[in-house]
Design an enzyme around this catalytic site. Structure first.
Site, PDB file in Angstrom:
ATOM      1  N   HIS A   1     -19.672   4.726 -29.943  1.00  0.00           N
ATOM      2  CA  HIS A   1     -18.181   4.036 -30.093  1.00  0.00           C
ATOM      3  C   HIS A   1     -18.538   2.674 -30.965  1.00  0.00           C
ATOM      4  O   HIS A   1     -17.615   2.759 -31.772  1.00  0.00           O
ATOM      5  CB  HIS A   1     -17.826   3.724 -28.694  1.00  0.00           C
ATOM      6  CG  HIS A   1     -17.644   4.787 -27.545  1.00  0.00           C
ATOM      7  ND1 HIS A   1     -18.481   4.613 -26.403  1.00  0.00           N
ATOM      8  CD2 HIS A   1     -16.873   5.870 -27.568  1.00  0.00           C
ATOM      9  CE1 HIS A   1     -18.028   5.742 -25.954  1.00  0.00           C
ATOM     10  NE2 HIS A   1     -17.151   6.475 -26.327  1.00  0.00           N
TER      11      HIS A   1
ATOM     12  N   LEU B   1     -18.683   2.573 -23.029  1.00  0.00           N
ATOM     13  CA  LEU B   1     -18.866   2.190 -24.419  1.00  0.00           C
ATOM     14  C   LEU B   1     -20.192   2.169 -24.717  1.00  0.00           C
ATOM     15  O   LEU B   1     -21.139   1.413 -24.034  1.00  0.00           O
ATOM     16  CB  LEU B   1     -18.052   0.996 -24.991  1.00  0.00           C
ATOM     17  CG  LEU B   1     -16.557   1.142 -25.095  1.00  0.00           C
ATOM     18  CD1 LEU B   1     -15.983  -0.267 -25.653  1.00  0.00           C
ATOM     19  CD2 LEU B   1     -15.977   2.214 -25.515  1.00  0.00           C
TER      20      LEU B   1
END
Ligand code: PAF
Length: 291
Positions: A38, A34
């Site tokens: 994101h 991530l």
């Protein structure tokens, strides 16, 4: 926050939230590793929905045989720590066999939008994406699902899929998040050396030049493609895979540009890493469009 590994548990938790608690669910589908891109989706999901689910699943069906499935960055511990700070309710992190059980044989193909651009360079890629997104939507049945504009073709395909297959989920597309250099944030940026990171700034520079040329009156798709390509080719570490000036809704190639939404989509190798980026011209006329 609960980490769920089993598909059945995920679907029963989601069913309970919908039926018994009458709360809205937002899904952020990811392959993990991530980053700020994101997290911008997670923040919006948190703002719009009562319950936020982030799926973390490196989907083998969307990688070609010679692609980076094995080396794709995976660090669920780090991802979990990040998501704790964002008050996420559930992480759905299934092992491969939970999604693709033995004998799995049903795939989803969105015709017409899947074979060009990324689909041409990565045959089968969008069949894998459409299939896993269908499984995630069926398992969780979210009210909203969040995706990034960086993957413009993916966003278009998912909107089409949801419409055609009558999913009761609203697709929310959010702007590309960029480094200060303009480089679109992506998990694959982790493969770049620091020299390559700097060199990759040329991709956004080329898009900006095309945008400025359009603003100044350039209406030839071909000339814009040449402008983007020649700007990128000035950087010795970069090699163009494709540059396409196309209709942002149909992905049709455009020679003469008018005032419809136009997508400039590009894929570039920087060293051995393949990066994609895009911009939309006339974006005021296109909902959710962004650079
Ligand atoms: O954009 C991605 O990370 C993936 O393609 C997605 C949508 C999570 C499906 O695996």
């Amino acid at each position: 926050m609960e980490i769920i590994n089993r598909r059945q548990r995920m679907s029963s938790v989601a069913r309970k939230i919908r039926r018994e608690q009458d709360r809205t669910i937002g899904l952020v589908p990811t392959m993990g590793a991530l980053h700020e891109g994101h997290l911008s989706l997670v923040r919006e999901a948190r703002r719009m929905c009562d319950i936020v689910v982030v799926s973390v699943f490196v989907n083998p069906a969307q990688f070609g045989p010679s692609e980076d499935f094995d080396k794709y960055p995976r660090d669920l511990t780090k991802d979990t720590a990040l998501l704790t700070d964002y008050n996420v309710d559930y992480i759905f992190a299934p092992p491969v066999e939970e999604i693709y059980a033995k004998g799995f044989a049903s795939y989803v193909t969105v015709e017409g939008l899947s074979d060009q651009l990324e689909g041409a360079s990565r045959p089968g890629h969008f069949r894998g994406v459409a299939t896993v997104v269908t499984i995630l939507l069926n398992t969780i049945r979210p009210d909203f699902a969040f995706f990034g504009q960086k993957d413009a073709q993916q966003a278009l395909i998912i909107r089409r899929l949801v419409k055609d297959l009558a999913f009761d989920t609203e697709i929310v597309i959010l702007p590309t998040v960029r480094e200060d250099s303009g480089l679109a944030i992506s998990s694959r940026n982790l493969y770049l050396t620091s020299e390559e990171q700097t060199a990759a700034g040329v991709i956004h520079e080329a898009l900006k030049r095309a945008k400025a040329a359009y603003k100044e009156g350039e209406r030839s798709g071909g000339r814009l493609e040449i402008l983007v390509r020649s700007t990128i080719e000035l950087e010795p570490r970069a090699r163009v895979d494709y540059v396409n000036v196309i209709d942002a809704d149909t992905l049709e190639h455009l020679d003469r540009l008018d005032d419809r939404p136009i997508l400039i989509a590009i894929a570039v190798y920087v060293g051995k890493t393949r990066l994609i980026d895009n911009t939309i011209l006339n974006k005021a006329k296109k909902k959710d469009a962004s650079v």
